[in-house]
Scaffold this active site. Structure first.
Site, PDB file in Angstrom:
ATOM      1  N   THR A  73       0.831  -1.222   0.000  1.00 36.27           N
ATOM      2  CA  THR A  73       0.000   0.000   0.000  1.00 36.27           C
ATOM      3  C   THR A  73       0.859   1.263   0.000  1.00 36.27           C
ATOM      4  O   THR A  73       0.402   2.319  -0.437  1.00 36.27           O
ATOM      5  CB  THR A  73      -0.981   0.032   1.193  1.00 36.27           C
ATOM      6  OG1 THR A  73      -0.250   0.120   2.427  1.00 36.27           O
ATOM      7  CG2 THR A  73      -1.871  -1.199   1.229  1.00 36.27           C
ATOM      8  N   MET A 125      -3.402   5.099  -0.673  1.00 34.81           N
ATOM      9  CA  MET A 125      -4.769   4.572  -0.748  1.00 34.81           C
ATOM     10  C   MET A 125      -4.775   3.137  -0.219  1.00 34.81           C
ATOM     11  O   MET A 125      -5.174   2.183  -0.906  1.00 34.81           O
ATOM     12  CB  MET A 125      -5.276   4.653  -2.191  1.00 34.81           C
ATOM     13  CG  MET A 125      -5.471   6.065  -2.691  1.00 34.81           C
ATOM     14  SD  MET A 125      -6.831   6.940  -1.845  1.00 34.81           S
ATOM     15  CE  MET A 125      -5.987   7.903  -0.609  1.00 34.81           C
ATOM     16  N   HIS A 126      -4.328   3.011   1.060  1.00 37.37           N
ATOM     17  CA  HIS A 126      -4.190   1.688   1.675  1.00 37.37           C
ATOM     18  C   HIS A 126      -5.451   0.826   1.489  1.00 37.37           C
ATOM     19  O   HIS A 126      -5.399  -0.293   1.009  1.00 37.37           O
ATOM     20  CB  HIS A 126      -3.967   1.823   3.179  1.00 37.37           C
ATOM     21  CG  HIS A 126      -2.810   2.678   3.585  1.00 37.37           C
ATOM     22  ND1 HIS A 126      -1.517   2.242   3.555  1.00 37.37           N
ATOM     23  CD2 HIS A 126      -2.768   3.948   4.072  1.00 37.37           C
ATOM     24  CE1 HIS A 126      -0.711   3.180   4.019  1.00 37.37           C
ATOM     25  NE2 HIS A 126      -1.445   4.228   4.337  1.00 37.37           N
ATOM     26  N   ASP A 127      -6.567   1.389   1.956  1.00 36.90           N
ATOM     27  CA  ASP A 127      -7.776   0.566   2.078  1.00 36.90           C
ATOM     28  C   ASP A 127      -8.403   0.247   0.724  1.00 36.90           C
ATOM     29  O   ASP A 127      -8.924  -0.854   0.512  1.00 36.90           O
ATOM     30  CB  ASP A 127      -8.795   1.268   2.977  1.00 36.90           C
ATOM     31  CG  ASP A 127      -8.288   1.385   4.408  1.00 36.90           C
ATOM     32  OD1 ASP A 127      -7.353   0.646   4.766  1.00 36.90           O
ATOM     33  OD2 ASP A 127      -8.836   2.216   5.158  1.00 36.90           O
TER      34      ASP A 127
END
Ligand code: BDR
Ligand code: CA
Length: 394
Positions: A239, A285-287
């Site tokens: 991520t 934009m990890h999630d």
């Protein structure tokens, strides 16, 4: 019931053992020949739409991940279950409700989850997500109400209603999931899989050791990793390679629909927030990457590990450790390759203290991977999907 349980167990075994040949041969650097993509795994083949529950703590990147999920016809979102994390539940809950209203998806039940981790005080990340959790982007108060059922109970009910069908997509601390698993011993065998944004095999973001979601509730994360549910870990290893840019936001701004406008507003605020903090790149934009990896498995490259969570360290609680007989052994003893099956005792804990009489604790007598860890990402492909879906172009 018995045959369903048997089927679920077989699916899980297929998932966990499917890529035994995929263990890498040196450290974390992916070996293209050895790694598998998400798409190659049996558990990820099937007929869309996939039933999912999204457990979340919105959160800037959670908000975009939720919008992405709600714009994706491949998913049948059975519930959204906010938890305390980036900001307290008093904010993550209305933020989730705001997102379902913006997406026109008030048909999705939103259930309030845990206000605090299992055994610790809540640590938030308002420093990264702003005091309101949405990077300071302001949206009206939601008029939609959460359902009366608490999140862990709703998770339990949905998984039991569709045994073997529900994938849990977790993009916050794992408190709700651990609570649901603790409440019902049979639940583990009924979950199809769990795709997690959390953890890291290459250092943390809130401490040098720990990634935020696992740091906030390491005891909950440990319950999840040790549960036996087939896990895909989309951690900082990948991520970190996904930064939102001004150009992404410009595309969102240009698209005239409520979702893209909201995403652009949140994204613009988050980029500005990063700049004010002196960062040279936009927020990760990890999630959204966890959701996107589930939607388009070719975005991620996965490798098998046994992952466990440090829960007792003074400096390291929440660290995720990845054990791999081949990768781990080669790192220490180049040229002394061993067959994974020949390694009897691999998963070793810290050295015993003087107060104990044991040798170093053996966490597992035999190496069996419990997690597919994402070790590489096709970032341009990810952003094509994210921005395309949010802007309504694909
Ligand atoms: C994770 O922590 C949160 O701040 C983000 O929303 C993401 O889920 C990244 O470490
Ligand atoms: Ca999150």
């Amino acid at each position: 019931m018995e045959s369903t349980r048997l089927k679920t167990e077989m699916t899980r075994r297929a998932f966990v053992t499917s890529s035994a040949a995929a263990v890498i041969v040196s450290g974390l650097v992916p070996d293209a020949a050895a790694a598998t993509t998400f798409a190659e795994q049996p558990a990820n083949r099937g007929t869309a739409p996939f039933r999912v529950i999204i457990d979340t703590d919105p959160g800037v990147d959670d908000a975009l991940a939720l919008l992405l999920a709600m714009r994706s016809p491949e998913l049948k979102i059975e519930a959204i279950t906010p938890v305390a994390g980036n900001v307290p539940l008093e904010l993550t809950l209305p933020n989730a409700l705001r997102m379902v209203e913006i997406a026109g998806r008030t048909d999705i039940p939103v259930a309030a989850g845990a206000k605090a981790p299992l055994m610790r005080r809540l640590v938030t990340a308002a420093y990264a997500h702003g005091e309101n959790g949405l990077g300071g982007a302001v949206f009206p108060e939601p008029t939609t109400k959460p359902v009366a059922t608490p999140a862990p109970e709703l998770i339990r009910q949905i998984v039991r209603k569709y045994p073997g069908e529900v994938t849990l997509i977790t993009i916050g601390p794992l408190t709700n999931i651990a609570t649901a698993l603790n409440s019902d011993a049979e639940l583990v065998g009924m979950v199809r899989g769990l795709v997690m944004m959390g953890g890291s095999l290459s250092g943390g973001n809130i401490t040098p050791a720990a990634e935020f979601n696992v740091y906030v509730d390491p005891e909950a994360a440990r319950i999840v990793f040790q549960s036996g549910i087939p896990i895909t870990m989309v951690g900082l290893d990948v991520t970190r390679k996904t930064s939102l840019t001004d150009e992404h936001v410009r595309v969102l701004e240009a698209a005239q629909n409520p979702v893209s406008q909201a995403a652009a507003k949140i994204g613009r605020n988050a980029i500005n927030h990063n700049r004010e903090g002196g960062y040279l790149v936009g927020p990760n934009m990890h999630d959204s990457l966890a959701v996107a990896g589930f939607l388009d498995p070719s975005i991620l490259t996965l490798q098998d590990y046994y992952v466990d969570v440090e829960t007792t360290g003074e400096l390291t609680a929440g660290a995720t450790l990845g054990y791999s007989p081949i990768a781990g052994d080669l790192r220490r003893r180049p040229g002394m390759e061993k067959d994974a099956a020949a390694m009897n005792v691999l998963v070793r804990g810290s050295a015993p203290t003087l107060a104990t009489t044991r040798w170093s604790p053996v966490l597992r007598r035999k190496y069996v991977p419990n997690t597919k860890v994402a070790v590489d990402v096709d970032s341009p492909k990810f952003f094509d999907l994210l921005i395309g879906r949010l802007s309504g172009k694909r």
